[in-house]
Design a protein around this motif. Structure first.
Motif, mmCIF file in Angstrom:
data_model
loop_
_atom_site.group_PDB
_atom_site.id
_atom_site.type_symbol
_atom_site.label_atom_id
_atom_site.label_comp_id
_atom_site.label_asym_id
_atom_site.label_seq_id
_atom_site.Cartn_x
_atom_site.Cartn_y
_atom_site.Cartn_z
ATOM 1 N N ARG A 37 -16.261 5.836 9.250
ATOM 2 C CA ARG A 37 -16.086 7.121 9.951
ATOM 3 C C ARG A 37 -15.080 8.020 9.236
ATOM 4 N NH1 ARG A 37 -17.561 5.027 14.914
ATOM 5 N NH2 ARG A 37 -18.907 6.485 16.042
ATOM 6 N N HIS A 38 -14.179 7.414 8.493
ATOM 7 C CA HIS A 38 -13.142 8.214 7.836
ATOM 8 C C HIS A 38 -13.295 8.225 6.319
ATOM 9 C CE1 HIS A 38 -11.539 7.167 11.831
ATOM 10 N NE2 HIS A 38 -11.262 8.455 11.811
ATOM 11 N N GLY A 39 -14.536 8.029 5.865
ATOM 12 C CA GLY A 39 -14.816 8.180 4.433
ATOM 13 C C GLY A 39 -14.173 7.119 3.566
ATOM 14 N N ARG A 40 -13.989 5.906 4.080
ATOM 15 C CA ARG A 40 -13.337 4.856 3.302
ATOM 16 C C ARG A 40 -14.335 3.802 2.815
ATOM 17 N NH1 ARG A 40 -7.771 5.576 3.775
ATOM 18 N NH2 ARG A 40 -7.311 3.532 2.930
ATOM 19 N N THR A 41 -15.632 4.142 2.873
ATOM 20 C CA THR A 41 -16.683 3.193 2.496
ATOM 21 C C THR A 41 -17.616 3.859 1.486
ATOM 22 O OG1 THR A 41 -16.572 2.449 4.768
ATOM 23 C CG2 THR A 41 -18.424 1.657 3.508
ATOM 24 N N PRO A 42 -17.805 3.278 0.320
ATOM 25 C CA PRO A 42 -18.551 3.986 -0.721
ATOM 26 C C PRO A 42 -20.063 3.813 -0.666
ATOM 27 C CG PRO A 42 -17.712 1.938 -1.579
ATOM 28 C CD PRO A 42 -17.279 1.987 -0.145
ATOM 29 N N LEU A 43 -20.577 3.016 0.237
ATOM 30 C CA LEU A 43 -22.031 2.872 0.374
ATOM 31 C C LEU A 43 -22.352 2.241 1.725
ATOM 32 C CD1 LEU A 43 -23.265 0.180 -2.247
ATOM 33 C CD2 LEU A 43 -21.067 0.163 -1.180
ATOM 34 N N HIS A 44 -23.599 2.099 2.011
ATOM 35 C CA HIS A 44 -24.115 1.463 3.236
ATOM 36 C C HIS A 44 -24.225 2.373 4.457
ATOM 37 C CE1 HIS A 44 -23.908 -2.193 1.025
ATOM 38 N NE2 HIS A 44 -22.619 -2.358 1.133
ATOM 39 N N TYR A 369 -12.732 0.017 0.908
ATOM 40 C CA TYR A 369 -13.874 -0.848 0.607
ATOM 41 C C TYR A 369 -14.463 -0.296 -0.685
ATOM 42 C CZ TYR A 369 -18.268 -3.335 1.160
ATOM 43 O OH TYR A 369 -19.349 -4.159 0.956
ATOM 44 N N ILE A 370 -14.512 -1.126 -1.718
ATOM 45 C CA ILE A 370 -14.829 -0.619 -3.062
ATOM 46 C C ILE A 370 -16.180 -1.151 -3.542
ATOM 47 C CG2 ILE A 370 -14.099 -0.788 -5.491
ATOM 48 C CD1 ILE A 370 -12.468 1.227 -3.897
ATOM 49 N N SER A 371 -16.971 -0.265 -4.131
ATOM 50 C CA SER A 371 -18.233 -0.659 -4.752
ATOM 51 C C SER A 371 -18.029 -0.654 -6.274
ATOM 52 C CB SER A 371 -19.320 0.337 -4.347
ATOM 53 O OG SER A 371 -20.484 0.144 -5.096
ATOM 54 N N ALA A 378 -17.368 -0.743 -13.903
ATOM 55 C CA ALA A 378 -17.082 0.595 -13.369
ATOM 56 C C ALA A 378 -16.847 0.496 -11.868
ATOM 57 C CB ALA A 378 -18.260 1.538 -13.649
ATOM 58 N N LEU A 379 -16.243 1.534 -11.314
ATOM 59 C CA LEU A 379 -16.212 1.697 -9.860
ATOM 60 C C LEU A 379 -17.283 2.735 -9.518
ATOM 61 C CD1 LEU A 379 -12.391 1.616 -9.059
ATOM 62 C CD2 LEU A 379 -14.009 -0.268 -9.379
ATOM 63 N N HIS A 380 -17.702 2.720 -8.263
ATOM 64 C CA HIS A 380 -18.953 3.388 -7.939
ATOM 65 C C HIS A 380 -18.900 3.892 -6.516
ATOM 66 C CE1 HIS A 380 -23.035 2.696 -6.158
ATOM 67 N NE2 HIS A 380 -23.435 3.326 -7.244
ATOM 68 N N MET A 381 -19.539 5.005 -6.236
ATOM 69 C CA MET A 381 -19.654 5.418 -4.833
ATOM 70 C C MET A 381 -20.807 6.381 -4.594
ATOM 71 S SD MET A 381 -16.287 7.754 -4.466
ATOM 72 C CE MET A 381 -16.369 7.517 -2.697
ATOM 73 N N THR A 382 -21.316 6.350 -3.377
ATOM 74 C CA THR A 382 -22.296 7.333 -2.932
ATOM 75 C C THR A 382 -21.574 8.251 -1.961
ATOM 76 O OG1 THR A 382 -24.051 5.687 -3.074
ATOM 77 C CG2 THR A 382 -24.531 7.649 -1.781
ATOM 78 N N VAL A 383 -21.454 9.505 -2.355
ATOM 79 C CA VAL A 383 -20.717 10.467 -1.534
ATOM 80 C C VAL A 383 -21.627 10.987 -0.412
ATOM 81 C CG1 VAL A 383 -19.514 12.686 -1.561
ATOM 82 C CG2 VAL A 383 -19.329 11.143 -3.529
ATOM 83 N N VAL A 391 -11.598 11.974 0.816
ATOM 84 C CA VAL A 391 -11.522 12.287 -0.613
ATOM 85 C C VAL A 391 -10.086 12.429 -1.125
ATOM 86 C CG1 VAL A 391 -12.109 14.726 -0.133
ATOM 87 C CG2 VAL A 391 -12.351 13.837 -2.442
ATOM 88 N N ASP A 392 -9.223 13.141 -0.402
ATOM 89 C CA ASP A 392 -7.858 13.360 -0.911
ATOM 90 C C ASP A 392 -7.078 12.051 -0.970
ATOM 91 O OD1 ASP A 392 -8.254 16.037 -1.317
ATOM 92 O OD2 ASP A 392 -7.685 16.567 0.736
ATOM 93 N N ASP A 393 -7.176 11.259 0.107
ATOM 94 C CA ASP A 393 -6.458 9.972 0.126
ATOM 95 C C ASP A 393 -6.988 9.051 -0.964
ATOM 96 O OD1 ASP A 393 -5.011 10.847 2.219
ATOM 97 O OD2 ASP A 393 -6.084 9.686 3.754
ATOM 98 N N TYR A 394 -8.322 9.073 -1.157
ATOM 99 C CA TYR A 394 -8.920 8.213 -2.187
ATOM 100 C C TYR A 394 -8.326 8.554 -3.553
ATOM 101 C CZ TYR A 394 -12.573 5.929 -5.007
ATOM 102 O OH TYR A 394 -13.240 5.129 -5.897
ATOM 103 N N LEU A 395 -8.300 9.859 -3.853
ATOM 104 C CA LEU A 395 -7.848 10.255 -5.185
ATOM 105 C C LEU A 395 -6.369 9.966 -5.388
ATOM 106 C CD1 LEU A 395 -9.928 13.527 -5.539
ATOM 107 C CD2 LEU A 395 -10.251 11.397 -6.825
#
Ligand SMILES: Cc1ncc(COP(=O)(O)O)c(C=O)c1O
Length: 420
Positions: A37-44, A369-371, A378-383, A391-395
């Protein structure tokens, strides 16, 4: 209050338990799940907001008991599926000759495409040992389909731009090639394969081309409205015979919804299963499953109508804007670089300077949670739209996760990466 024992092998509780207790227990269970819900999951999870989720939830609940296997009993579900296919065809280049079926997900859509291509091939060459020709980047659902159907798979390298390459595919086509697959985009790299070139090749060599638009199918048509230069990939591209597109990804509906589409509805006939010699009579299904959840059909129909073209376009704009923020942020961090040039919202980034999987570990330690990709590391994500919250916290966490001293990237290459 009943105590729940989550350890050891479970048996059926001797007495029923109150919903309030069950709900509490399930909320506890869920506390360790990825925070989508808070954008902390890169897929699924493809989260487009509480309003969209609520429409899907209510529609699903309305048809939770109905069975989409039985159109005669539930003409409502047949009507909704017909609408979903019509809308999908109109978005994805289907002509009046085109057709399609709703399925439970990308894997089932892919299996049906493989089954159809196989049966069409067998009509022409019954004695052959057919194979699927796949770029390394294609999803393993094709290998699963081949495994189930007793088919061979030939995997060939992709180009330096992380796209399938028509010339490389051409070198491996022979008379036993029953299907080529191209992705729009591929899950690992987010690049759309050169489908016009591969379509030409497929026509020249008389091979079935399937486009895997499981990710892009319900995103790209809306992105194309405001962004030029997106490669063409749909059913209108000459040579494309079938295409899979997942509603439970960028269609933003409940899980269990995808479509398999055919440029020519006659090809769809190959997908059906019929059994005549049964006391109950003829058994005929269009998909791999028998009983199918009416809720998944209803949720997809409701979300498509709730969002409409304007809603999907606004979400697509949001997705691409958030993607650009990730890309800019990653580009600003010395030592990191993007793999290829992502066409839509899947991105992968690597490093020549750091062990990128150590960076992933450090991100996990910070609660992400990292893909990952294993090769290249590499690291990977589906936005998705939900990532605007993360996004800001991730970066900033990514920047903090970069090791202080440079270390060779070699160790990552051999690390086993378990994604599923
Ligand atoms: C490109 C691609 N194809 C197929 C699939 C399989 O879809 P599903 O997981 O819905 O079966 C996925 C899933 O992520 C995918 O990304």
């Amino acid at each position: 209050m009943t105590r729940f024992n989550f350890n050891g092998r479970k048996t059926l509780p001797s007495r029923g338990q109150a919903w309030s207790e069950l709900q509490e227990a399930m909320s506890d269970l869920r506390s360790g799940d990825a925070d989508w819900r808070h954008g902390r999951t890169p897929l699924h999870v493809y989260y487009a907001g509480e309003d969209v989720l609520d429409v899907a939830r209510q529609a699903y609940a309305m048809f939770i008991s109905e069975n989409a296997l039985a159109p005669a009993a539930f003409p409502s579900l047949k009507r909704m599926q017909d609408d979903i296919i019509d809308i999908s065809l109109s978005l994805l280049g289907g002509s009046d000759d085109a057709g399609g079926t709703m399925t439970s997900g990308g894997t089932e859509s892919i299996m049906l495409a493989v089954r159809s291509a196989h049966r069409a091939f067998r009509e022409r060459r019954p004695q052959a040992r057919p194979h699927l020709l796949l770029p390394t980047s294609a999803h393993p659902a094709y290998d699963k389909a081949a495994d189930l159907m007793g088919l061979e798979v030939v995997r060939v390298p992709i180009g330096v731009d992380y796209r399938a390459c028509a010339d490389i595919l051409a070198q491996h086509i022979n008379e036993d090639t029953m299907m080529i697959v191209a992705s729009a985009p591929s899950l690992p790299f987010g690049t759309i394969d050169p489908i016009a070139d591969i379509g030409r090749l497929a026509l020249e060599r008389g091979v079935w081309l399937h486009v895997d638009a499981c990710i892009g199918g319900f995103l790209a048509p809306h992105v194309a409205k405001f962004m030029s230069g997106l490669p063409r990939f749909d059913l209108s591209v000459p040579g494309v015979r079938s295409l899979s597109a997942d509603l439970h990804k960028f269609g933003y509906t409940a899980k269990g919804a995808s479509v398999i589409l055919y440029a020519d509805a006659e090809d769809q006939e190959h997908q059906y299963f019929e059994y005549f010699d049964w006391p109950k009579g003829i058994y005929r299904t269009e998909t791999l499953t028998g009983t199918r959840p009416g809720g998944a059909v209803a949720a997809a129909w409701a979300v498509m109508h709730y969002l409409g073209e304007a809603g999907y376009r606004a979400l697509a704009q949001r997705v691409m804007h958030i993607r650009d923020r990730y890309i800019e942020g990653i580009d600003r961090i010395p030592g990191l670089h993007l793999l290829g040039k992502p066409d839509l919202s899947v991105i992968a980034f690597a490093s020549d300077r750091y062990d990128i999987h150590d960076v992933g570990d450090a991100m996990e330690a910070r609660g992400w949670y990292i893909s990952r990709l294993s090769n290249p590391a590499a690291l990977h994500m589906t936005v998705t739209p939900g990532h605007d919250q993360g996004v800001d916290d991730y970066l900033s966490d990514l920047e903090r996760s970069i090791p202080q001293s440079d270390r060779p990237a070699l160790r990552s290459q051999s690390r086993t990466v378990v994604t599923y």
